[in-house]
Design a protein around this motif. Structure first.
Motif, PDB file in Angstrom:
ATOM      1  N   GLY A  42       2.065  -2.443  -8.591  1.00 26.97           N
ATOM      2  CA  GLY A  42       3.149  -2.335  -9.566  1.00 26.97           C
ATOM      3  C   GLY A  42       2.704  -2.600 -10.984  1.00 26.97           C
ATOM      4  O   GLY A  42       1.519  -2.794 -11.262  1.00 26.97           O
ATOM      5  N   VAL A  43       3.679  -2.579 -11.893  1.00 28.12           N
ATOM      6  CA  VAL A  43       3.416  -2.801 -13.310  1.00 28.12           C
ATOM      7  C   VAL A  43       3.920  -4.198 -13.669  1.00 28.12           C
ATOM      8  O   VAL A  43       5.101  -4.488 -13.530  1.00 28.12           O
ATOM      9  N   TYR A  49       3.353   4.017  -3.101  1.00 27.34           N
ATOM     10  CA  TYR A  49       4.684   4.191  -3.674  1.00 27.34           C
ATOM     11  C   TYR A  49       4.794   3.892  -5.155  1.00 27.34           C
ATOM     12  O   TYR A  49       5.800   4.182  -5.780  1.00 27.34           O
ATOM     13  N   TYR A  50       3.766   3.274  -5.720  1.00 27.90           N
ATOM     14  CA  TYR A  50       3.738   3.164  -7.172  1.00 27.90           C
ATOM     15  C   TYR A  50       2.902   4.345  -7.656  1.00 27.90           C
ATOM     16  O   TYR A  50       1.804   4.567  -7.148  1.00 27.90           O
ATOM     17  N   LYS A  51       3.432   5.111  -8.596  1.00 28.42           N
ATOM     18  CA  LYS A  51       2.823   6.405  -8.901  1.00 28.42           C
ATOM     19  C   LYS A  51       1.741   6.344  -9.987  1.00 28.42           C
ATOM     20  O   LYS A  51       1.025   7.310 -10.193  1.00 28.42           O
ATOM     21  N   HIS A  52       1.610   5.234 -10.721  1.00 32.28           N
ATOM     22  CA  HIS A  52       0.621   5.203 -11.794  1.00 32.28           C
ATOM     23  C   HIS A  52      -0.803   5.235 -11.213  1.00 32.28           C
ATOM     24  O   HIS A  52      -1.030   4.796 -10.083  1.00 32.28           O
ATOM     25  N   PRO A  53      -1.768   5.789 -11.989  1.00 35.02           N
ATOM     26  CA  PRO A  53      -3.111   6.051 -11.446  1.00 35.02           C
ATOM     27  C   PRO A  53      -3.809   4.814 -10.869  1.00 35.02           C
ATOM     28  O   PRO A  53      -4.490   4.923  -9.844  1.00 35.02           O
ATOM     29  N   GLU A  54      -3.635   3.643 -11.487  1.00 37.13           N
ATOM     30  CA  GLU A  54      -4.324   2.441 -10.996  1.00 37.13           C
ATOM     31  C   GLU A  54      -3.920   2.138  -9.544  1.00 37.13           C
ATOM     32  O   GLU A  54      -4.756   1.791  -8.714  1.00 37.13           O
ATOM     33  N   ALA A  55      -2.615   2.253  -9.268  1.00 41.21           N
ATOM     34  CA  ALA A  55      -2.116   1.965  -7.923  1.00 41.21           C
ATOM     35  C   ALA A  55      -2.600   3.012  -6.935  1.00 41.21           C
ATOM     36  O   ALA A  55      -3.003   2.687  -5.805  1.00 41.21           O
ATOM     37  N   GLN A  56      -2.567   4.289  -7.378  1.00 40.46           N
ATOM     38  CA  GLN A  56      -3.008   5.368  -6.499  1.00 40.46           C
ATOM     39  C   GLN A  56      -4.493   5.236  -6.168  1.00 40.46           C
ATOM     40  O   GLN A  56      -4.900   5.375  -5.027  1.00 40.46           O
ATOM     41  N   LYS A  57      -5.291   4.900  -7.202  1.00 36.73           N
ATOM     42  CA  LYS A  57      -6.739   4.775  -7.008  1.00 36.73           C
ATOM     43  C   LYS A  57      -7.040   3.643  -6.029  1.00 36.73           C
ATOM     44  O   LYS A  57      -7.858   3.793  -5.127  1.00 36.73           O
ATOM     45  N   PHE A  58      -6.330   2.526  -6.191  1.00 32.16           N
ATOM     46  CA  PHE A  58      -6.554   1.392  -5.292  1.00 32.16           C
ATOM     47  C   PHE A  58      -6.263   1.793  -3.848  1.00 32.16           C
ATOM     48  O   PHE A  58      -7.058   1.528  -2.946  1.00 32.16           O
ATOM     49  N   GLN A  87      -7.871   1.924   6.738  1.00 33.23           N
ATOM     50  CA  GLN A  87      -6.431   1.720   6.939  1.00 33.23           C
ATOM     51  C   GLN A  87      -5.780   1.397   5.599  1.00 33.23           C
ATOM     52  O   GLN A  87      -6.463   0.955   4.676  1.00 33.23           O
ATOM     53  N   PRO A  88      -4.480   1.643   5.491  1.00 28.01           N
ATOM     54  CA  PRO A  88      -3.835   1.408   4.199  1.00 28.01           C
ATOM     55  C   PRO A  88      -3.848  -0.083   3.832  1.00 28.01           C
ATOM     56  O   PRO A  88      -3.855  -0.934   4.725  1.00 28.01           O
ATOM     57  N   PRO A  89      -3.866  -0.410   2.539  1.00 25.40           N
ATOM     58  CA  PRO A  89      -3.873  -1.812   2.126  1.00 25.40           C
ATOM     59  C   PRO A  89      -2.550  -2.489   2.442  1.00 25.40           C
ATOM     60  O   PRO A  89      -1.518  -1.843   2.537  1.00 25.40           O
ATOM     61  N   ARG A  90      -2.607  -3.807   2.585  1.00 26.78           N
ATOM     62  CA  ARG A  90      -1.397  -4.587   2.845  1.00 26.78           C
ATOM     63  C   ARG A  90      -0.981  -5.299   1.569  1.00 26.78           C
ATOM     64  O   ARG A  90      -1.725  -5.362   0.601  1.00 26.78           O
ATOM     65  N   ASP A  91       0.230  -5.845   1.638  1.00 30.17           N
ATOM     66  CA  ASP A  91       0.866  -6.481   0.492  1.00 30.17           C
ATOM     67  C   ASP A  91      -0.042  -7.487  -0.232  1.00 30.17           C
ATOM     68  O   ASP A  91      -0.321  -7.371  -1.423  1.00 30.17           O
ATOM     69  N   LEU A  92      -0.552  -8.472   0.522  1.00 31.48           N
ATOM     70  CA  LEU A  92      -1.324  -9.529  -0.134  1.00 31.48           C
ATOM     71  C   LEU A  92      -2.726  -9.063  -0.523  1.00 31.48           C
ATOM     72  O   LEU A  92      -3.357  -9.653  -1.401  1.00 31.48           O
ATOM     73  N   GLU A  93      -3.207  -8.029   0.127  1.00 31.75           N
ATOM     74  CA  GLU A  93      -4.499  -7.460  -0.276  1.00 31.75           C
ATOM     75  C   GLU A  93      -4.352  -6.829  -1.659  1.00 31.75           C
ATOM     76  O   GLU A  93      -5.177  -7.051  -2.549  1.00 31.75           O
ATOM     77  N   ALA A  94      -3.260  -6.082  -1.830  1.00 30.62           N
ATOM     78  CA  ALA A  94      -3.018  -5.456  -3.131  1.00 30.62           C
ATOM     79  C   ALA A  94      -2.815  -6.515  -4.216  1.00 30.62           C
ATOM     80  O   ALA A  94      -3.351  -6.408  -5.322  1.00 30.62           O
TER      81      ALA A  94
END
Lengths: 292, 386
Positions: free
Chosen positions: B353-354, B289-298, B308-315
């Motif tokens: 996020g930023v 849901y954060y559109k900048h490339p760093e977030a998308q790449k992660f 599986q998709p990452p979780r809050d504290l993993e991110a």
């Protein structure tokens, strides 16, 4: 406004019935063995957790959870009586040492609950959305009604059992004067084990009912302290007193929460307890000079 | 005659140990030694799920950095220590990190109480500390220049949900119900402060409940009587699940508002059941849901590595390491240099996020508004925090 007051009364009756169910166990043990068992609420907790296993893991109906938890906690209670309290009595431990031992027992049971079921809150599976009866803006949910009825039914059944059956009368005799009772042929030690088993079974039932309203968890025995208050306010050792004390405390808590202060309700409840102990130490339905 | 021999062997042993230590010190001074970082958090006990989740994110970031050759040729070496919910042990661990392991930074802790105990210690040793989850406002109010909290405090999310409810949902009248603990009270304070500054907005009723309450129907009836547009819930699961369930049980059809840390967790949904549906939450992360490339790449990399998709504290764990790496790269692997760089971190794009650090070390970053629907979380939009 009137409807709101009624809704608050319903909430109070539900909390009160829970206090009553647990208080009943405290008073039953005290009436039949003269012991204040601080471990009692932890049997309730184990009942709630066992009910979760029956319902969620084994997928059996609710009746099976009630019966299963009653049997499980009843038997566990007998085992505990046999392994801990009986040897202590045989070594002439007095009531105070036994009561302190039950504090330790309670902590052990709570840790066992956490080890076996984990530190999670385990809500019972809900087949459907909660069912409530509606009366204008008033809502009465069926599970709460089941808990009210259970509290009243439990006290009626126990009262009948203790007053009108042979075994019940023997239990009271064994509690009142163990020496004389054993002379006239009452098997005092077996009776003590049975009383403990009965209170354990009651705790198991209460645990399943309470967990069905909220959720099961290893820390649900914490409600026990307020139940003990309820038992004292109603008259410690007096079974109808436990129910009256429980319901009154529940209603008091509900109205204090809404009309005085939710934040300081606990302060008010324990304040009320102290007032009762000063003004009427025998409780509402207790008789003035009880031998302890 | 035995004594001298015994004495000699002791001296020999001490000399040997000293020689080994000397060697190690000599080794540490060479340039391509790994950069040491201390990690403190719960790996056992009730908070272990959170600790392990954060640790997975940290490990993922460290692995990626080391695979790419480290920072300026030096690899990262994280020392993981279970703080065991024991503040004495946590403080000792930081002392060991500082004096023996010579770490350049500390990541952690998970628990608020432990972090409060740790902050003065990292400040005394001058080690930058990046807290992982600890949410109490106290942590960044203790005046330490070395504490940073990349994970948003409850005050940020409750401020955000207030803004969102007024801006986007057009709600004006709010009632609140909170746990009588630090998190609950701070949350409601933040909500009220933000909401009541907006024109025409009122908090019409507030209730604070003791943490062991389970029956709320009476109190909820009273709140309903004040006729609010929305009810703000600030209590942790499972109790908040009971509150939400009982709101619907008394037949009250009010908009419910909450926060990710309390209400985006499965334990909350399990207890609340379908009553959780349509509750709107300000959360700190939603994958993709954060559109900048760093977030998308992660999000893509994590999905590929773990299935599986990452979780809050993993991110957030991943971001903790990367902002530290960024600070080291900008300057040098020196404690004070890292602190100075982190203090100036602004509009830094991460996986969750930023980020911009405020003067007290708290973070400012956008939240993701989400809602429960049929047992799943449904991201709605990224909402800017003012």
């Amino acid at each position: 406004m009137q409807m709101d007051l009624l809704q608050q009364a319903i909430a109070g009756l539900t909390t009160g019935s829970i206090y009553a169910l647990v208080a009943l166990g405290f008073s039953l043990i005290f009436q039949t063995t003269s012991l204040l068992s601080f471990a009692h609420p932890q049997f309730m907790m184990l009942g709630g957790l066992f009910g979760y296993t029956v319902l969620a893991r084994w997928q059996l109906p609710f009746e099976a959870a009630l019966i299963g938890a009653a049997l499980f906690c009843g038997m566990l209670s007998v085992v505990v009586e046999f392994l801990v309290l009986r040897p202590m009595r045989a070594r002439r431990a007095d009531e105070n040492s036994l009561a302190v031992a039950t504090i330790g027992l309670g902590i052990i049971l709570m840790s066992a609950g956490m080890l076996l079921w984990g530190p999670y809150s385990l809500p019972y599976p809900q087949a459907s959305a909660p069912v409530s009866w509606r009366l204008g803006s008033l809502a009465i949910d069926q599970k709460s009604v089941a808990v009210w009825i259970s509290a009243v039914a439990a006290v009626a059944a126990l009262q009948f059992f203790l007053r009108h059956t042979c075994l019940g009368i023997a239990m009271r005799a064994a509690a009142a004067d163990p020496t004389t009772a054993s002379i006239v042929g009452v098997p005092v030690r077996a009776i003590a084990a049975f009383s403990f088993g009965l209170s354990g079974a009651l705790a198991g039932l209460a645990g399943v009912l309470i967990a069905s309203l909220y959720y099961a968890s290893f820390e649900m025995g914490a409600a026990g302290l307020k139940s003990l208050c309820a038992a004292v306010i109603g008259g410690f050792g007096n079974l109808p007193g436990a129910v009256v004390g429980g319901l009154l405390l529940g209603l008091f808590e509900a109205y204090a929460t809404v009309h005085l202060s939710a934040q300081f309700t606990d302060t008010l409840i324990y304040g009320l307890l102290i007032v009762f102990l000063l003004v009427r130490p025998q409780g509402l339905l207790g008789t003035a000079q009880r031998k302890i | 005659m035995r004594r001298p021999r015994f004495f000699v062997s002791i001296v020999a042993a001490i000399t040997a140990v000293a020689a080994v230590l000397q060697l190690q010190v000599a080794k540490a001074q060479t340039g391509d030694e790994p950069i040491k970082i201390g990690w403190l958090g719960a790996l056992s006990g009730v908070l272990a799920p959170y600790g392990l989740e954060n640790k997975r994110g940290v490990e993922f970031a460290v692995e990626a950095i080391n695979k790419a050759g480290g920072i300026n040729g030096r690899k990262l070496d994280v020392i993981y220590v279970d703080s065991k919910f024991d503040s004495g042990f946590a403080v000792q661990s930081i002392q060991r990190f500082a004096l023996q392991d010579k770490v350049v930074a500390v990541l952690g802790d998970i628990s608020s109480a432990l972090t409060v105990a740790e902050v003065p210690v990292t400040a005394r040793f001058g080690i930058p500390q990046l807290a992982s989850l600890a949410g109490t406002p106290k942590i960044t109010a203790m005046g330490s220049k070395f504490i940073f909290r990349p994970y948003p405090a409850v005050t940020l999310t409750y401020g955000a949900i207030a803004g969102y409810a007024v801006d986007k949902l057009k709600l004006k009248r709010f009632a609140t119900i909170a746990y009588n603990d630090e998190g609950g009270l701070a949350s409601i304070q933040a909500f009220t402060d933000t909401a009541t500054k907006l024109p025409g907005v009122q908090v019409v009723a507030s209730e604070v409940v003791p943490v062991d309450t389970k029956e709320f129907k009476g109190l909820l009836t009273k709140l309903r009587g004040s006729n609010p547009d929305a009810l703000v819930v600030a209590a942790a699961a499972p109790v908040s699940g009971l509150i939400v369930r009982q709101v619907r049980e008394i037949g009250w059809d009010v908009q419910l508002l909450g926060h990710g840390g309390y209400h985006a967790v499965q334990e909350f949904r399990d207890v609340a059941g379908p009553a959780a549906d349509s509750m709107v939450l300000a959360t700190t992360y939603a994958p993709g849901y954060y559109k900048h490339p760093e977030a998308q790449k992660f999000a893509t990399d994590w999905q590929a590595a773990h299935g599986q998709p990452p979780r809050d504290l993993e991110a957030h764990g991943y971001d903790q390491v990367n902002m530290l790496a960024w600070a080291i790269k900008q300057g040098s692997p020196d404690r004070t240099a890292i602190r100075d760089k982190l203090a100036g971190l602004k509009d830094w794009p991460g996986a969750a996020g930023v980020y911009t650090f405020l003067e007290n070390g708290d973070v400012k970053k956008d939240v993701v508004i989400q809602s429960w629907k049929d047992g799943k979380l449904l991201p709605i939009e990224v909402y800017g925090v003012k």
